[in-house]
Design a protein around this motif. Structure first.
Motif, PDB file in Angstrom:
ATOM      1  N   THR A   1       0.455  13.912   0.790  1.00  0.00           N
ATOM      2  CA  THR A   1      -0.445  13.427  -0.260  1.00  0.00           C
ATOM      3  C   THR A   1      -0.629  11.916  -0.185  1.00  0.00           C
ATOM      4  OG1 THR A   1       1.331  13.110  -1.880  1.00  0.00           O
ATOM      5  CG2 THR A   1       0.300  15.299  -1.776  1.00  0.00           C
ATOM      6  N   GLY A   2      -0.080  11.278   0.854  1.00  0.00           N
ATOM      7  CA  GLY A   2      -0.239   9.836   1.029  1.00  0.00           C
ATOM      8  C   GLY A   2       0.923   9.006   0.555  1.00  0.00           C
ATOM      9  N   GLU A   3       1.995   9.647   0.068  1.00  0.00           N
ATOM     10  CA  GLU A   3       3.187   8.907  -0.363  1.00  0.00           C
ATOM     11  C   GLU A   3       4.088   8.706   0.845  1.00  0.00           C
ATOM     12  OE1 GLU A   3       3.747   7.597  -3.256  1.00  0.00           O
ATOM     13  OE2 GLU A   3       1.924   8.384  -4.181  1.00  0.00           O
ATOM     14  N   HIS A   4       3.917   7.586   1.539  1.00  0.00           N
ATOM     15  CA  HIS A   4       4.622   7.360   2.804  1.00  0.00           C
ATOM     16  C   HIS A   4       5.804   6.409   2.696  1.00  0.00           C
ATOM     17  CE1 HIS A   4       0.504   8.201   4.946  1.00  0.00           C
ATOM     18  NE2 HIS A   4       1.051   9.287   4.443  1.00  0.00           N
ATOM     19  N   ALA A   5       5.921   5.683   1.619  1.00  0.00           N
ATOM     20  CA  ALA A   5       6.876   4.574   1.560  1.00  0.00           C
ATOM     21  C   ALA A   5       8.321   5.054   1.499  1.00  0.00           C
ATOM     22  CB  ALA A   5       6.578   3.686   0.357  1.00  0.00           C
ATOM     23  N   VAL A   6       9.182   4.287   2.138  1.00  0.00           N
ATOM     24  CA  VAL A   6      10.630   4.418   1.987  1.00  0.00           C
ATOM     25  C   VAL A   6      11.069   3.337   1.013  1.00  0.00           C
ATOM     26  CG1 VAL A   6      12.849   4.171   3.151  1.00  0.00           C
ATOM     27  CG2 VAL A   6      10.982   5.389   4.281  1.00  0.00           C
TER      28      VAL A   6
END
Length: 413
Positions: free
Chosen positions: A390-395
């Motif tokens: 869904t586009g939530e890529h951050a660590v």
């Protein structure tokens, strides 16, 4: 034996077929093993002439050979045997048909960073395996690195030179750590310095100047690693596992679409150089970072992506925003997203965990002042595949109280 015309036999078993070259402690021969029929490499070791020193050197050599023989890693040339012939000691190893890094650079010039990075990663992984087993190599240099045609990298001579020549009288001082030149014992940290000096040679085609820490000049991954590895103080050098993590993180970032602004950090002043520089001023050794997946199917639900959180990270918790001035459960130290594009492919949880392990510790040490680090633990939040799609890529790198109590006042300084 058919097919061989023995002109010399070593230890009654190894038929010399020709010369391969030499090491810092003696000649190396190509030979055929009369027992197995396999071709091997046989390295001469010219040990001290004093009987007592020679006996001690042989004992050291046997200990190292036994330990190295138990080390099963693709990055090391396997040791098969130790034999004495005509009062000369020899180490028998597998035969790897490949030029050394010194030979490759002499013929083709320095390596560019794209081709040097996989070599560095394999060497770091091999060193991590050796150091984890309590083995110090002791003689890392461009002539002990073999570059196979299939891209495989091999490290020769693990422990042998240091056992045969503990005073390092035959070795190039350009690849001997400063503490060893001052008379110290070989350690994992001195291996790492020599590794950095070898990378310096690979990238620039020349050894580093003695007792001068190279400057990265804002360079890429490997120049920054060279700076970290060649720090004068042994304690300031990154461990081999941290080098592996940094290279994996950089490879992961480079393998996916990256926005022009690169790595996105939630806290100003923390840049990619801090991630890659690793030990240039940071004490990174510490406990394992606990990792939770976030997303609709994750360990936690994440309702805030910066600042302070209203609860501590734990399984089944919903993490919302909180006022940093009052009691709060945790703080996001840094957030990184090397992927950029919404339709990037999910790299897998293991890759994200490695990325978090490489990035979060240096971020923590960069933005949390030492007096505020006491009693804090570091947690990483990585997206699940559903969240990633869904586009939530951050660590997200998160700090919270080790005992689970509330934090008071912002810890990020």
């Amino acid at each position: 034996m058919t097919g061989f015309s023995p002109t010399r036999m070593i230890g009654g078993r190894y038929v010399v077929l020709g010369s391969i070259g030499s090491t810092s402690v003696g000649a190396v021969w190509r030979a055929a093993d009369r027992v197995t029929g396999l071709q091997v490499a046989v390295a001469e070791l010219h040990l001290p002439s004093d009987p007592d020193e020679r006996r001690l050197a042989r004992e050291r050599l046997l200990r190292v050979a036994r330990a190295a023989g138990r080390l099963r890693h693709a990055g090391f040339i396997a040791i098969h045997d130790v034999v004495t012939d005509d009062d000369v000691d020899h180490v028998v190893t597998e035969l790897v048909e490949a030029p050394t890094l010194a030979e490759r650079v002499a013929s083709d010039g320095p390596l560019d960073e794209r081709s040097a990075a996989p070599m560095a990663r394999q060497l770091a992984a091999a060193l991590h395996a050796a150091h984890s087993a309590g083995i110090v190599h002791g003689d890392i240099s461009p002539r002990t690195v073999l570059l196979g045609p299939d891209g495989k990298v091999h490290l020769a001579g693990v422990g042998v030179a240091d056992a045969a020549d503990p005073l390092r009288t035959t070795r190039d001082p350009a690849y001997v750590a400063p503490e060893l030149r001052a008379g110290g014992q070989a350690t994992t940290e001195s291996d790492l310095w020599a590794f950095g000096a070898t990378l310096h040679f690979a990238l620039l085609g020349r050894p580093p100047a003695e007792d001068v820490v190279p400057e990265s000049g804002g360079g890429g991954v490997l120049p920054n690693l060279v700076v970290g590895l060649m720090q004068p103080a042994a304690r300031d050098r990154p461990a081999a596992r941290q080098v592996v993590g940094a290279l994996d993180a950089a490879r992961l970032a480079g393998a996916a679409p990256v926005r022009t602004r690169g790595w996105m950090w939630a806290v100003g002043g923390v840049v990619l150089g801090l991630l890659i520089g690793l030990a240039a001023g940071f004490a990174l050794a510490g406990p394992r970072i606990e990792t939770f997946g976030y997303g609709p199917d994750g360990d936690v639900r994440l309702g805030a992506t910066s600042g302070c959180l209203d609860a501590t990270a734990a399984g089944g918790v919903v993490l919302g925003s909180a006022d940093c001035a009052g009691p709060h459960g945790a703080e996001i130290v840094a957030s990184l997203d090397p992927f950029g594009e919404r339709d990037a492919r999910f790299p897998g949880r293991d890759a994200l965990v490695r990325l978090a392990a490489s990035a979060c510790e240096p971020a923590f040490h960069a933005v949390v002042e030492p007096p505020r680090r006491a009693d804090l633990e570091l947690v990483a939040l990585v997206p699940t595949e559903a969240a990633f799609d869904t586009g939530e890529h951050a660590v997200h790198c998160v700090v919270q109280a080790a005992d689970g109590s509330a934090l008071t006042g912002a810890k990020v300084g």
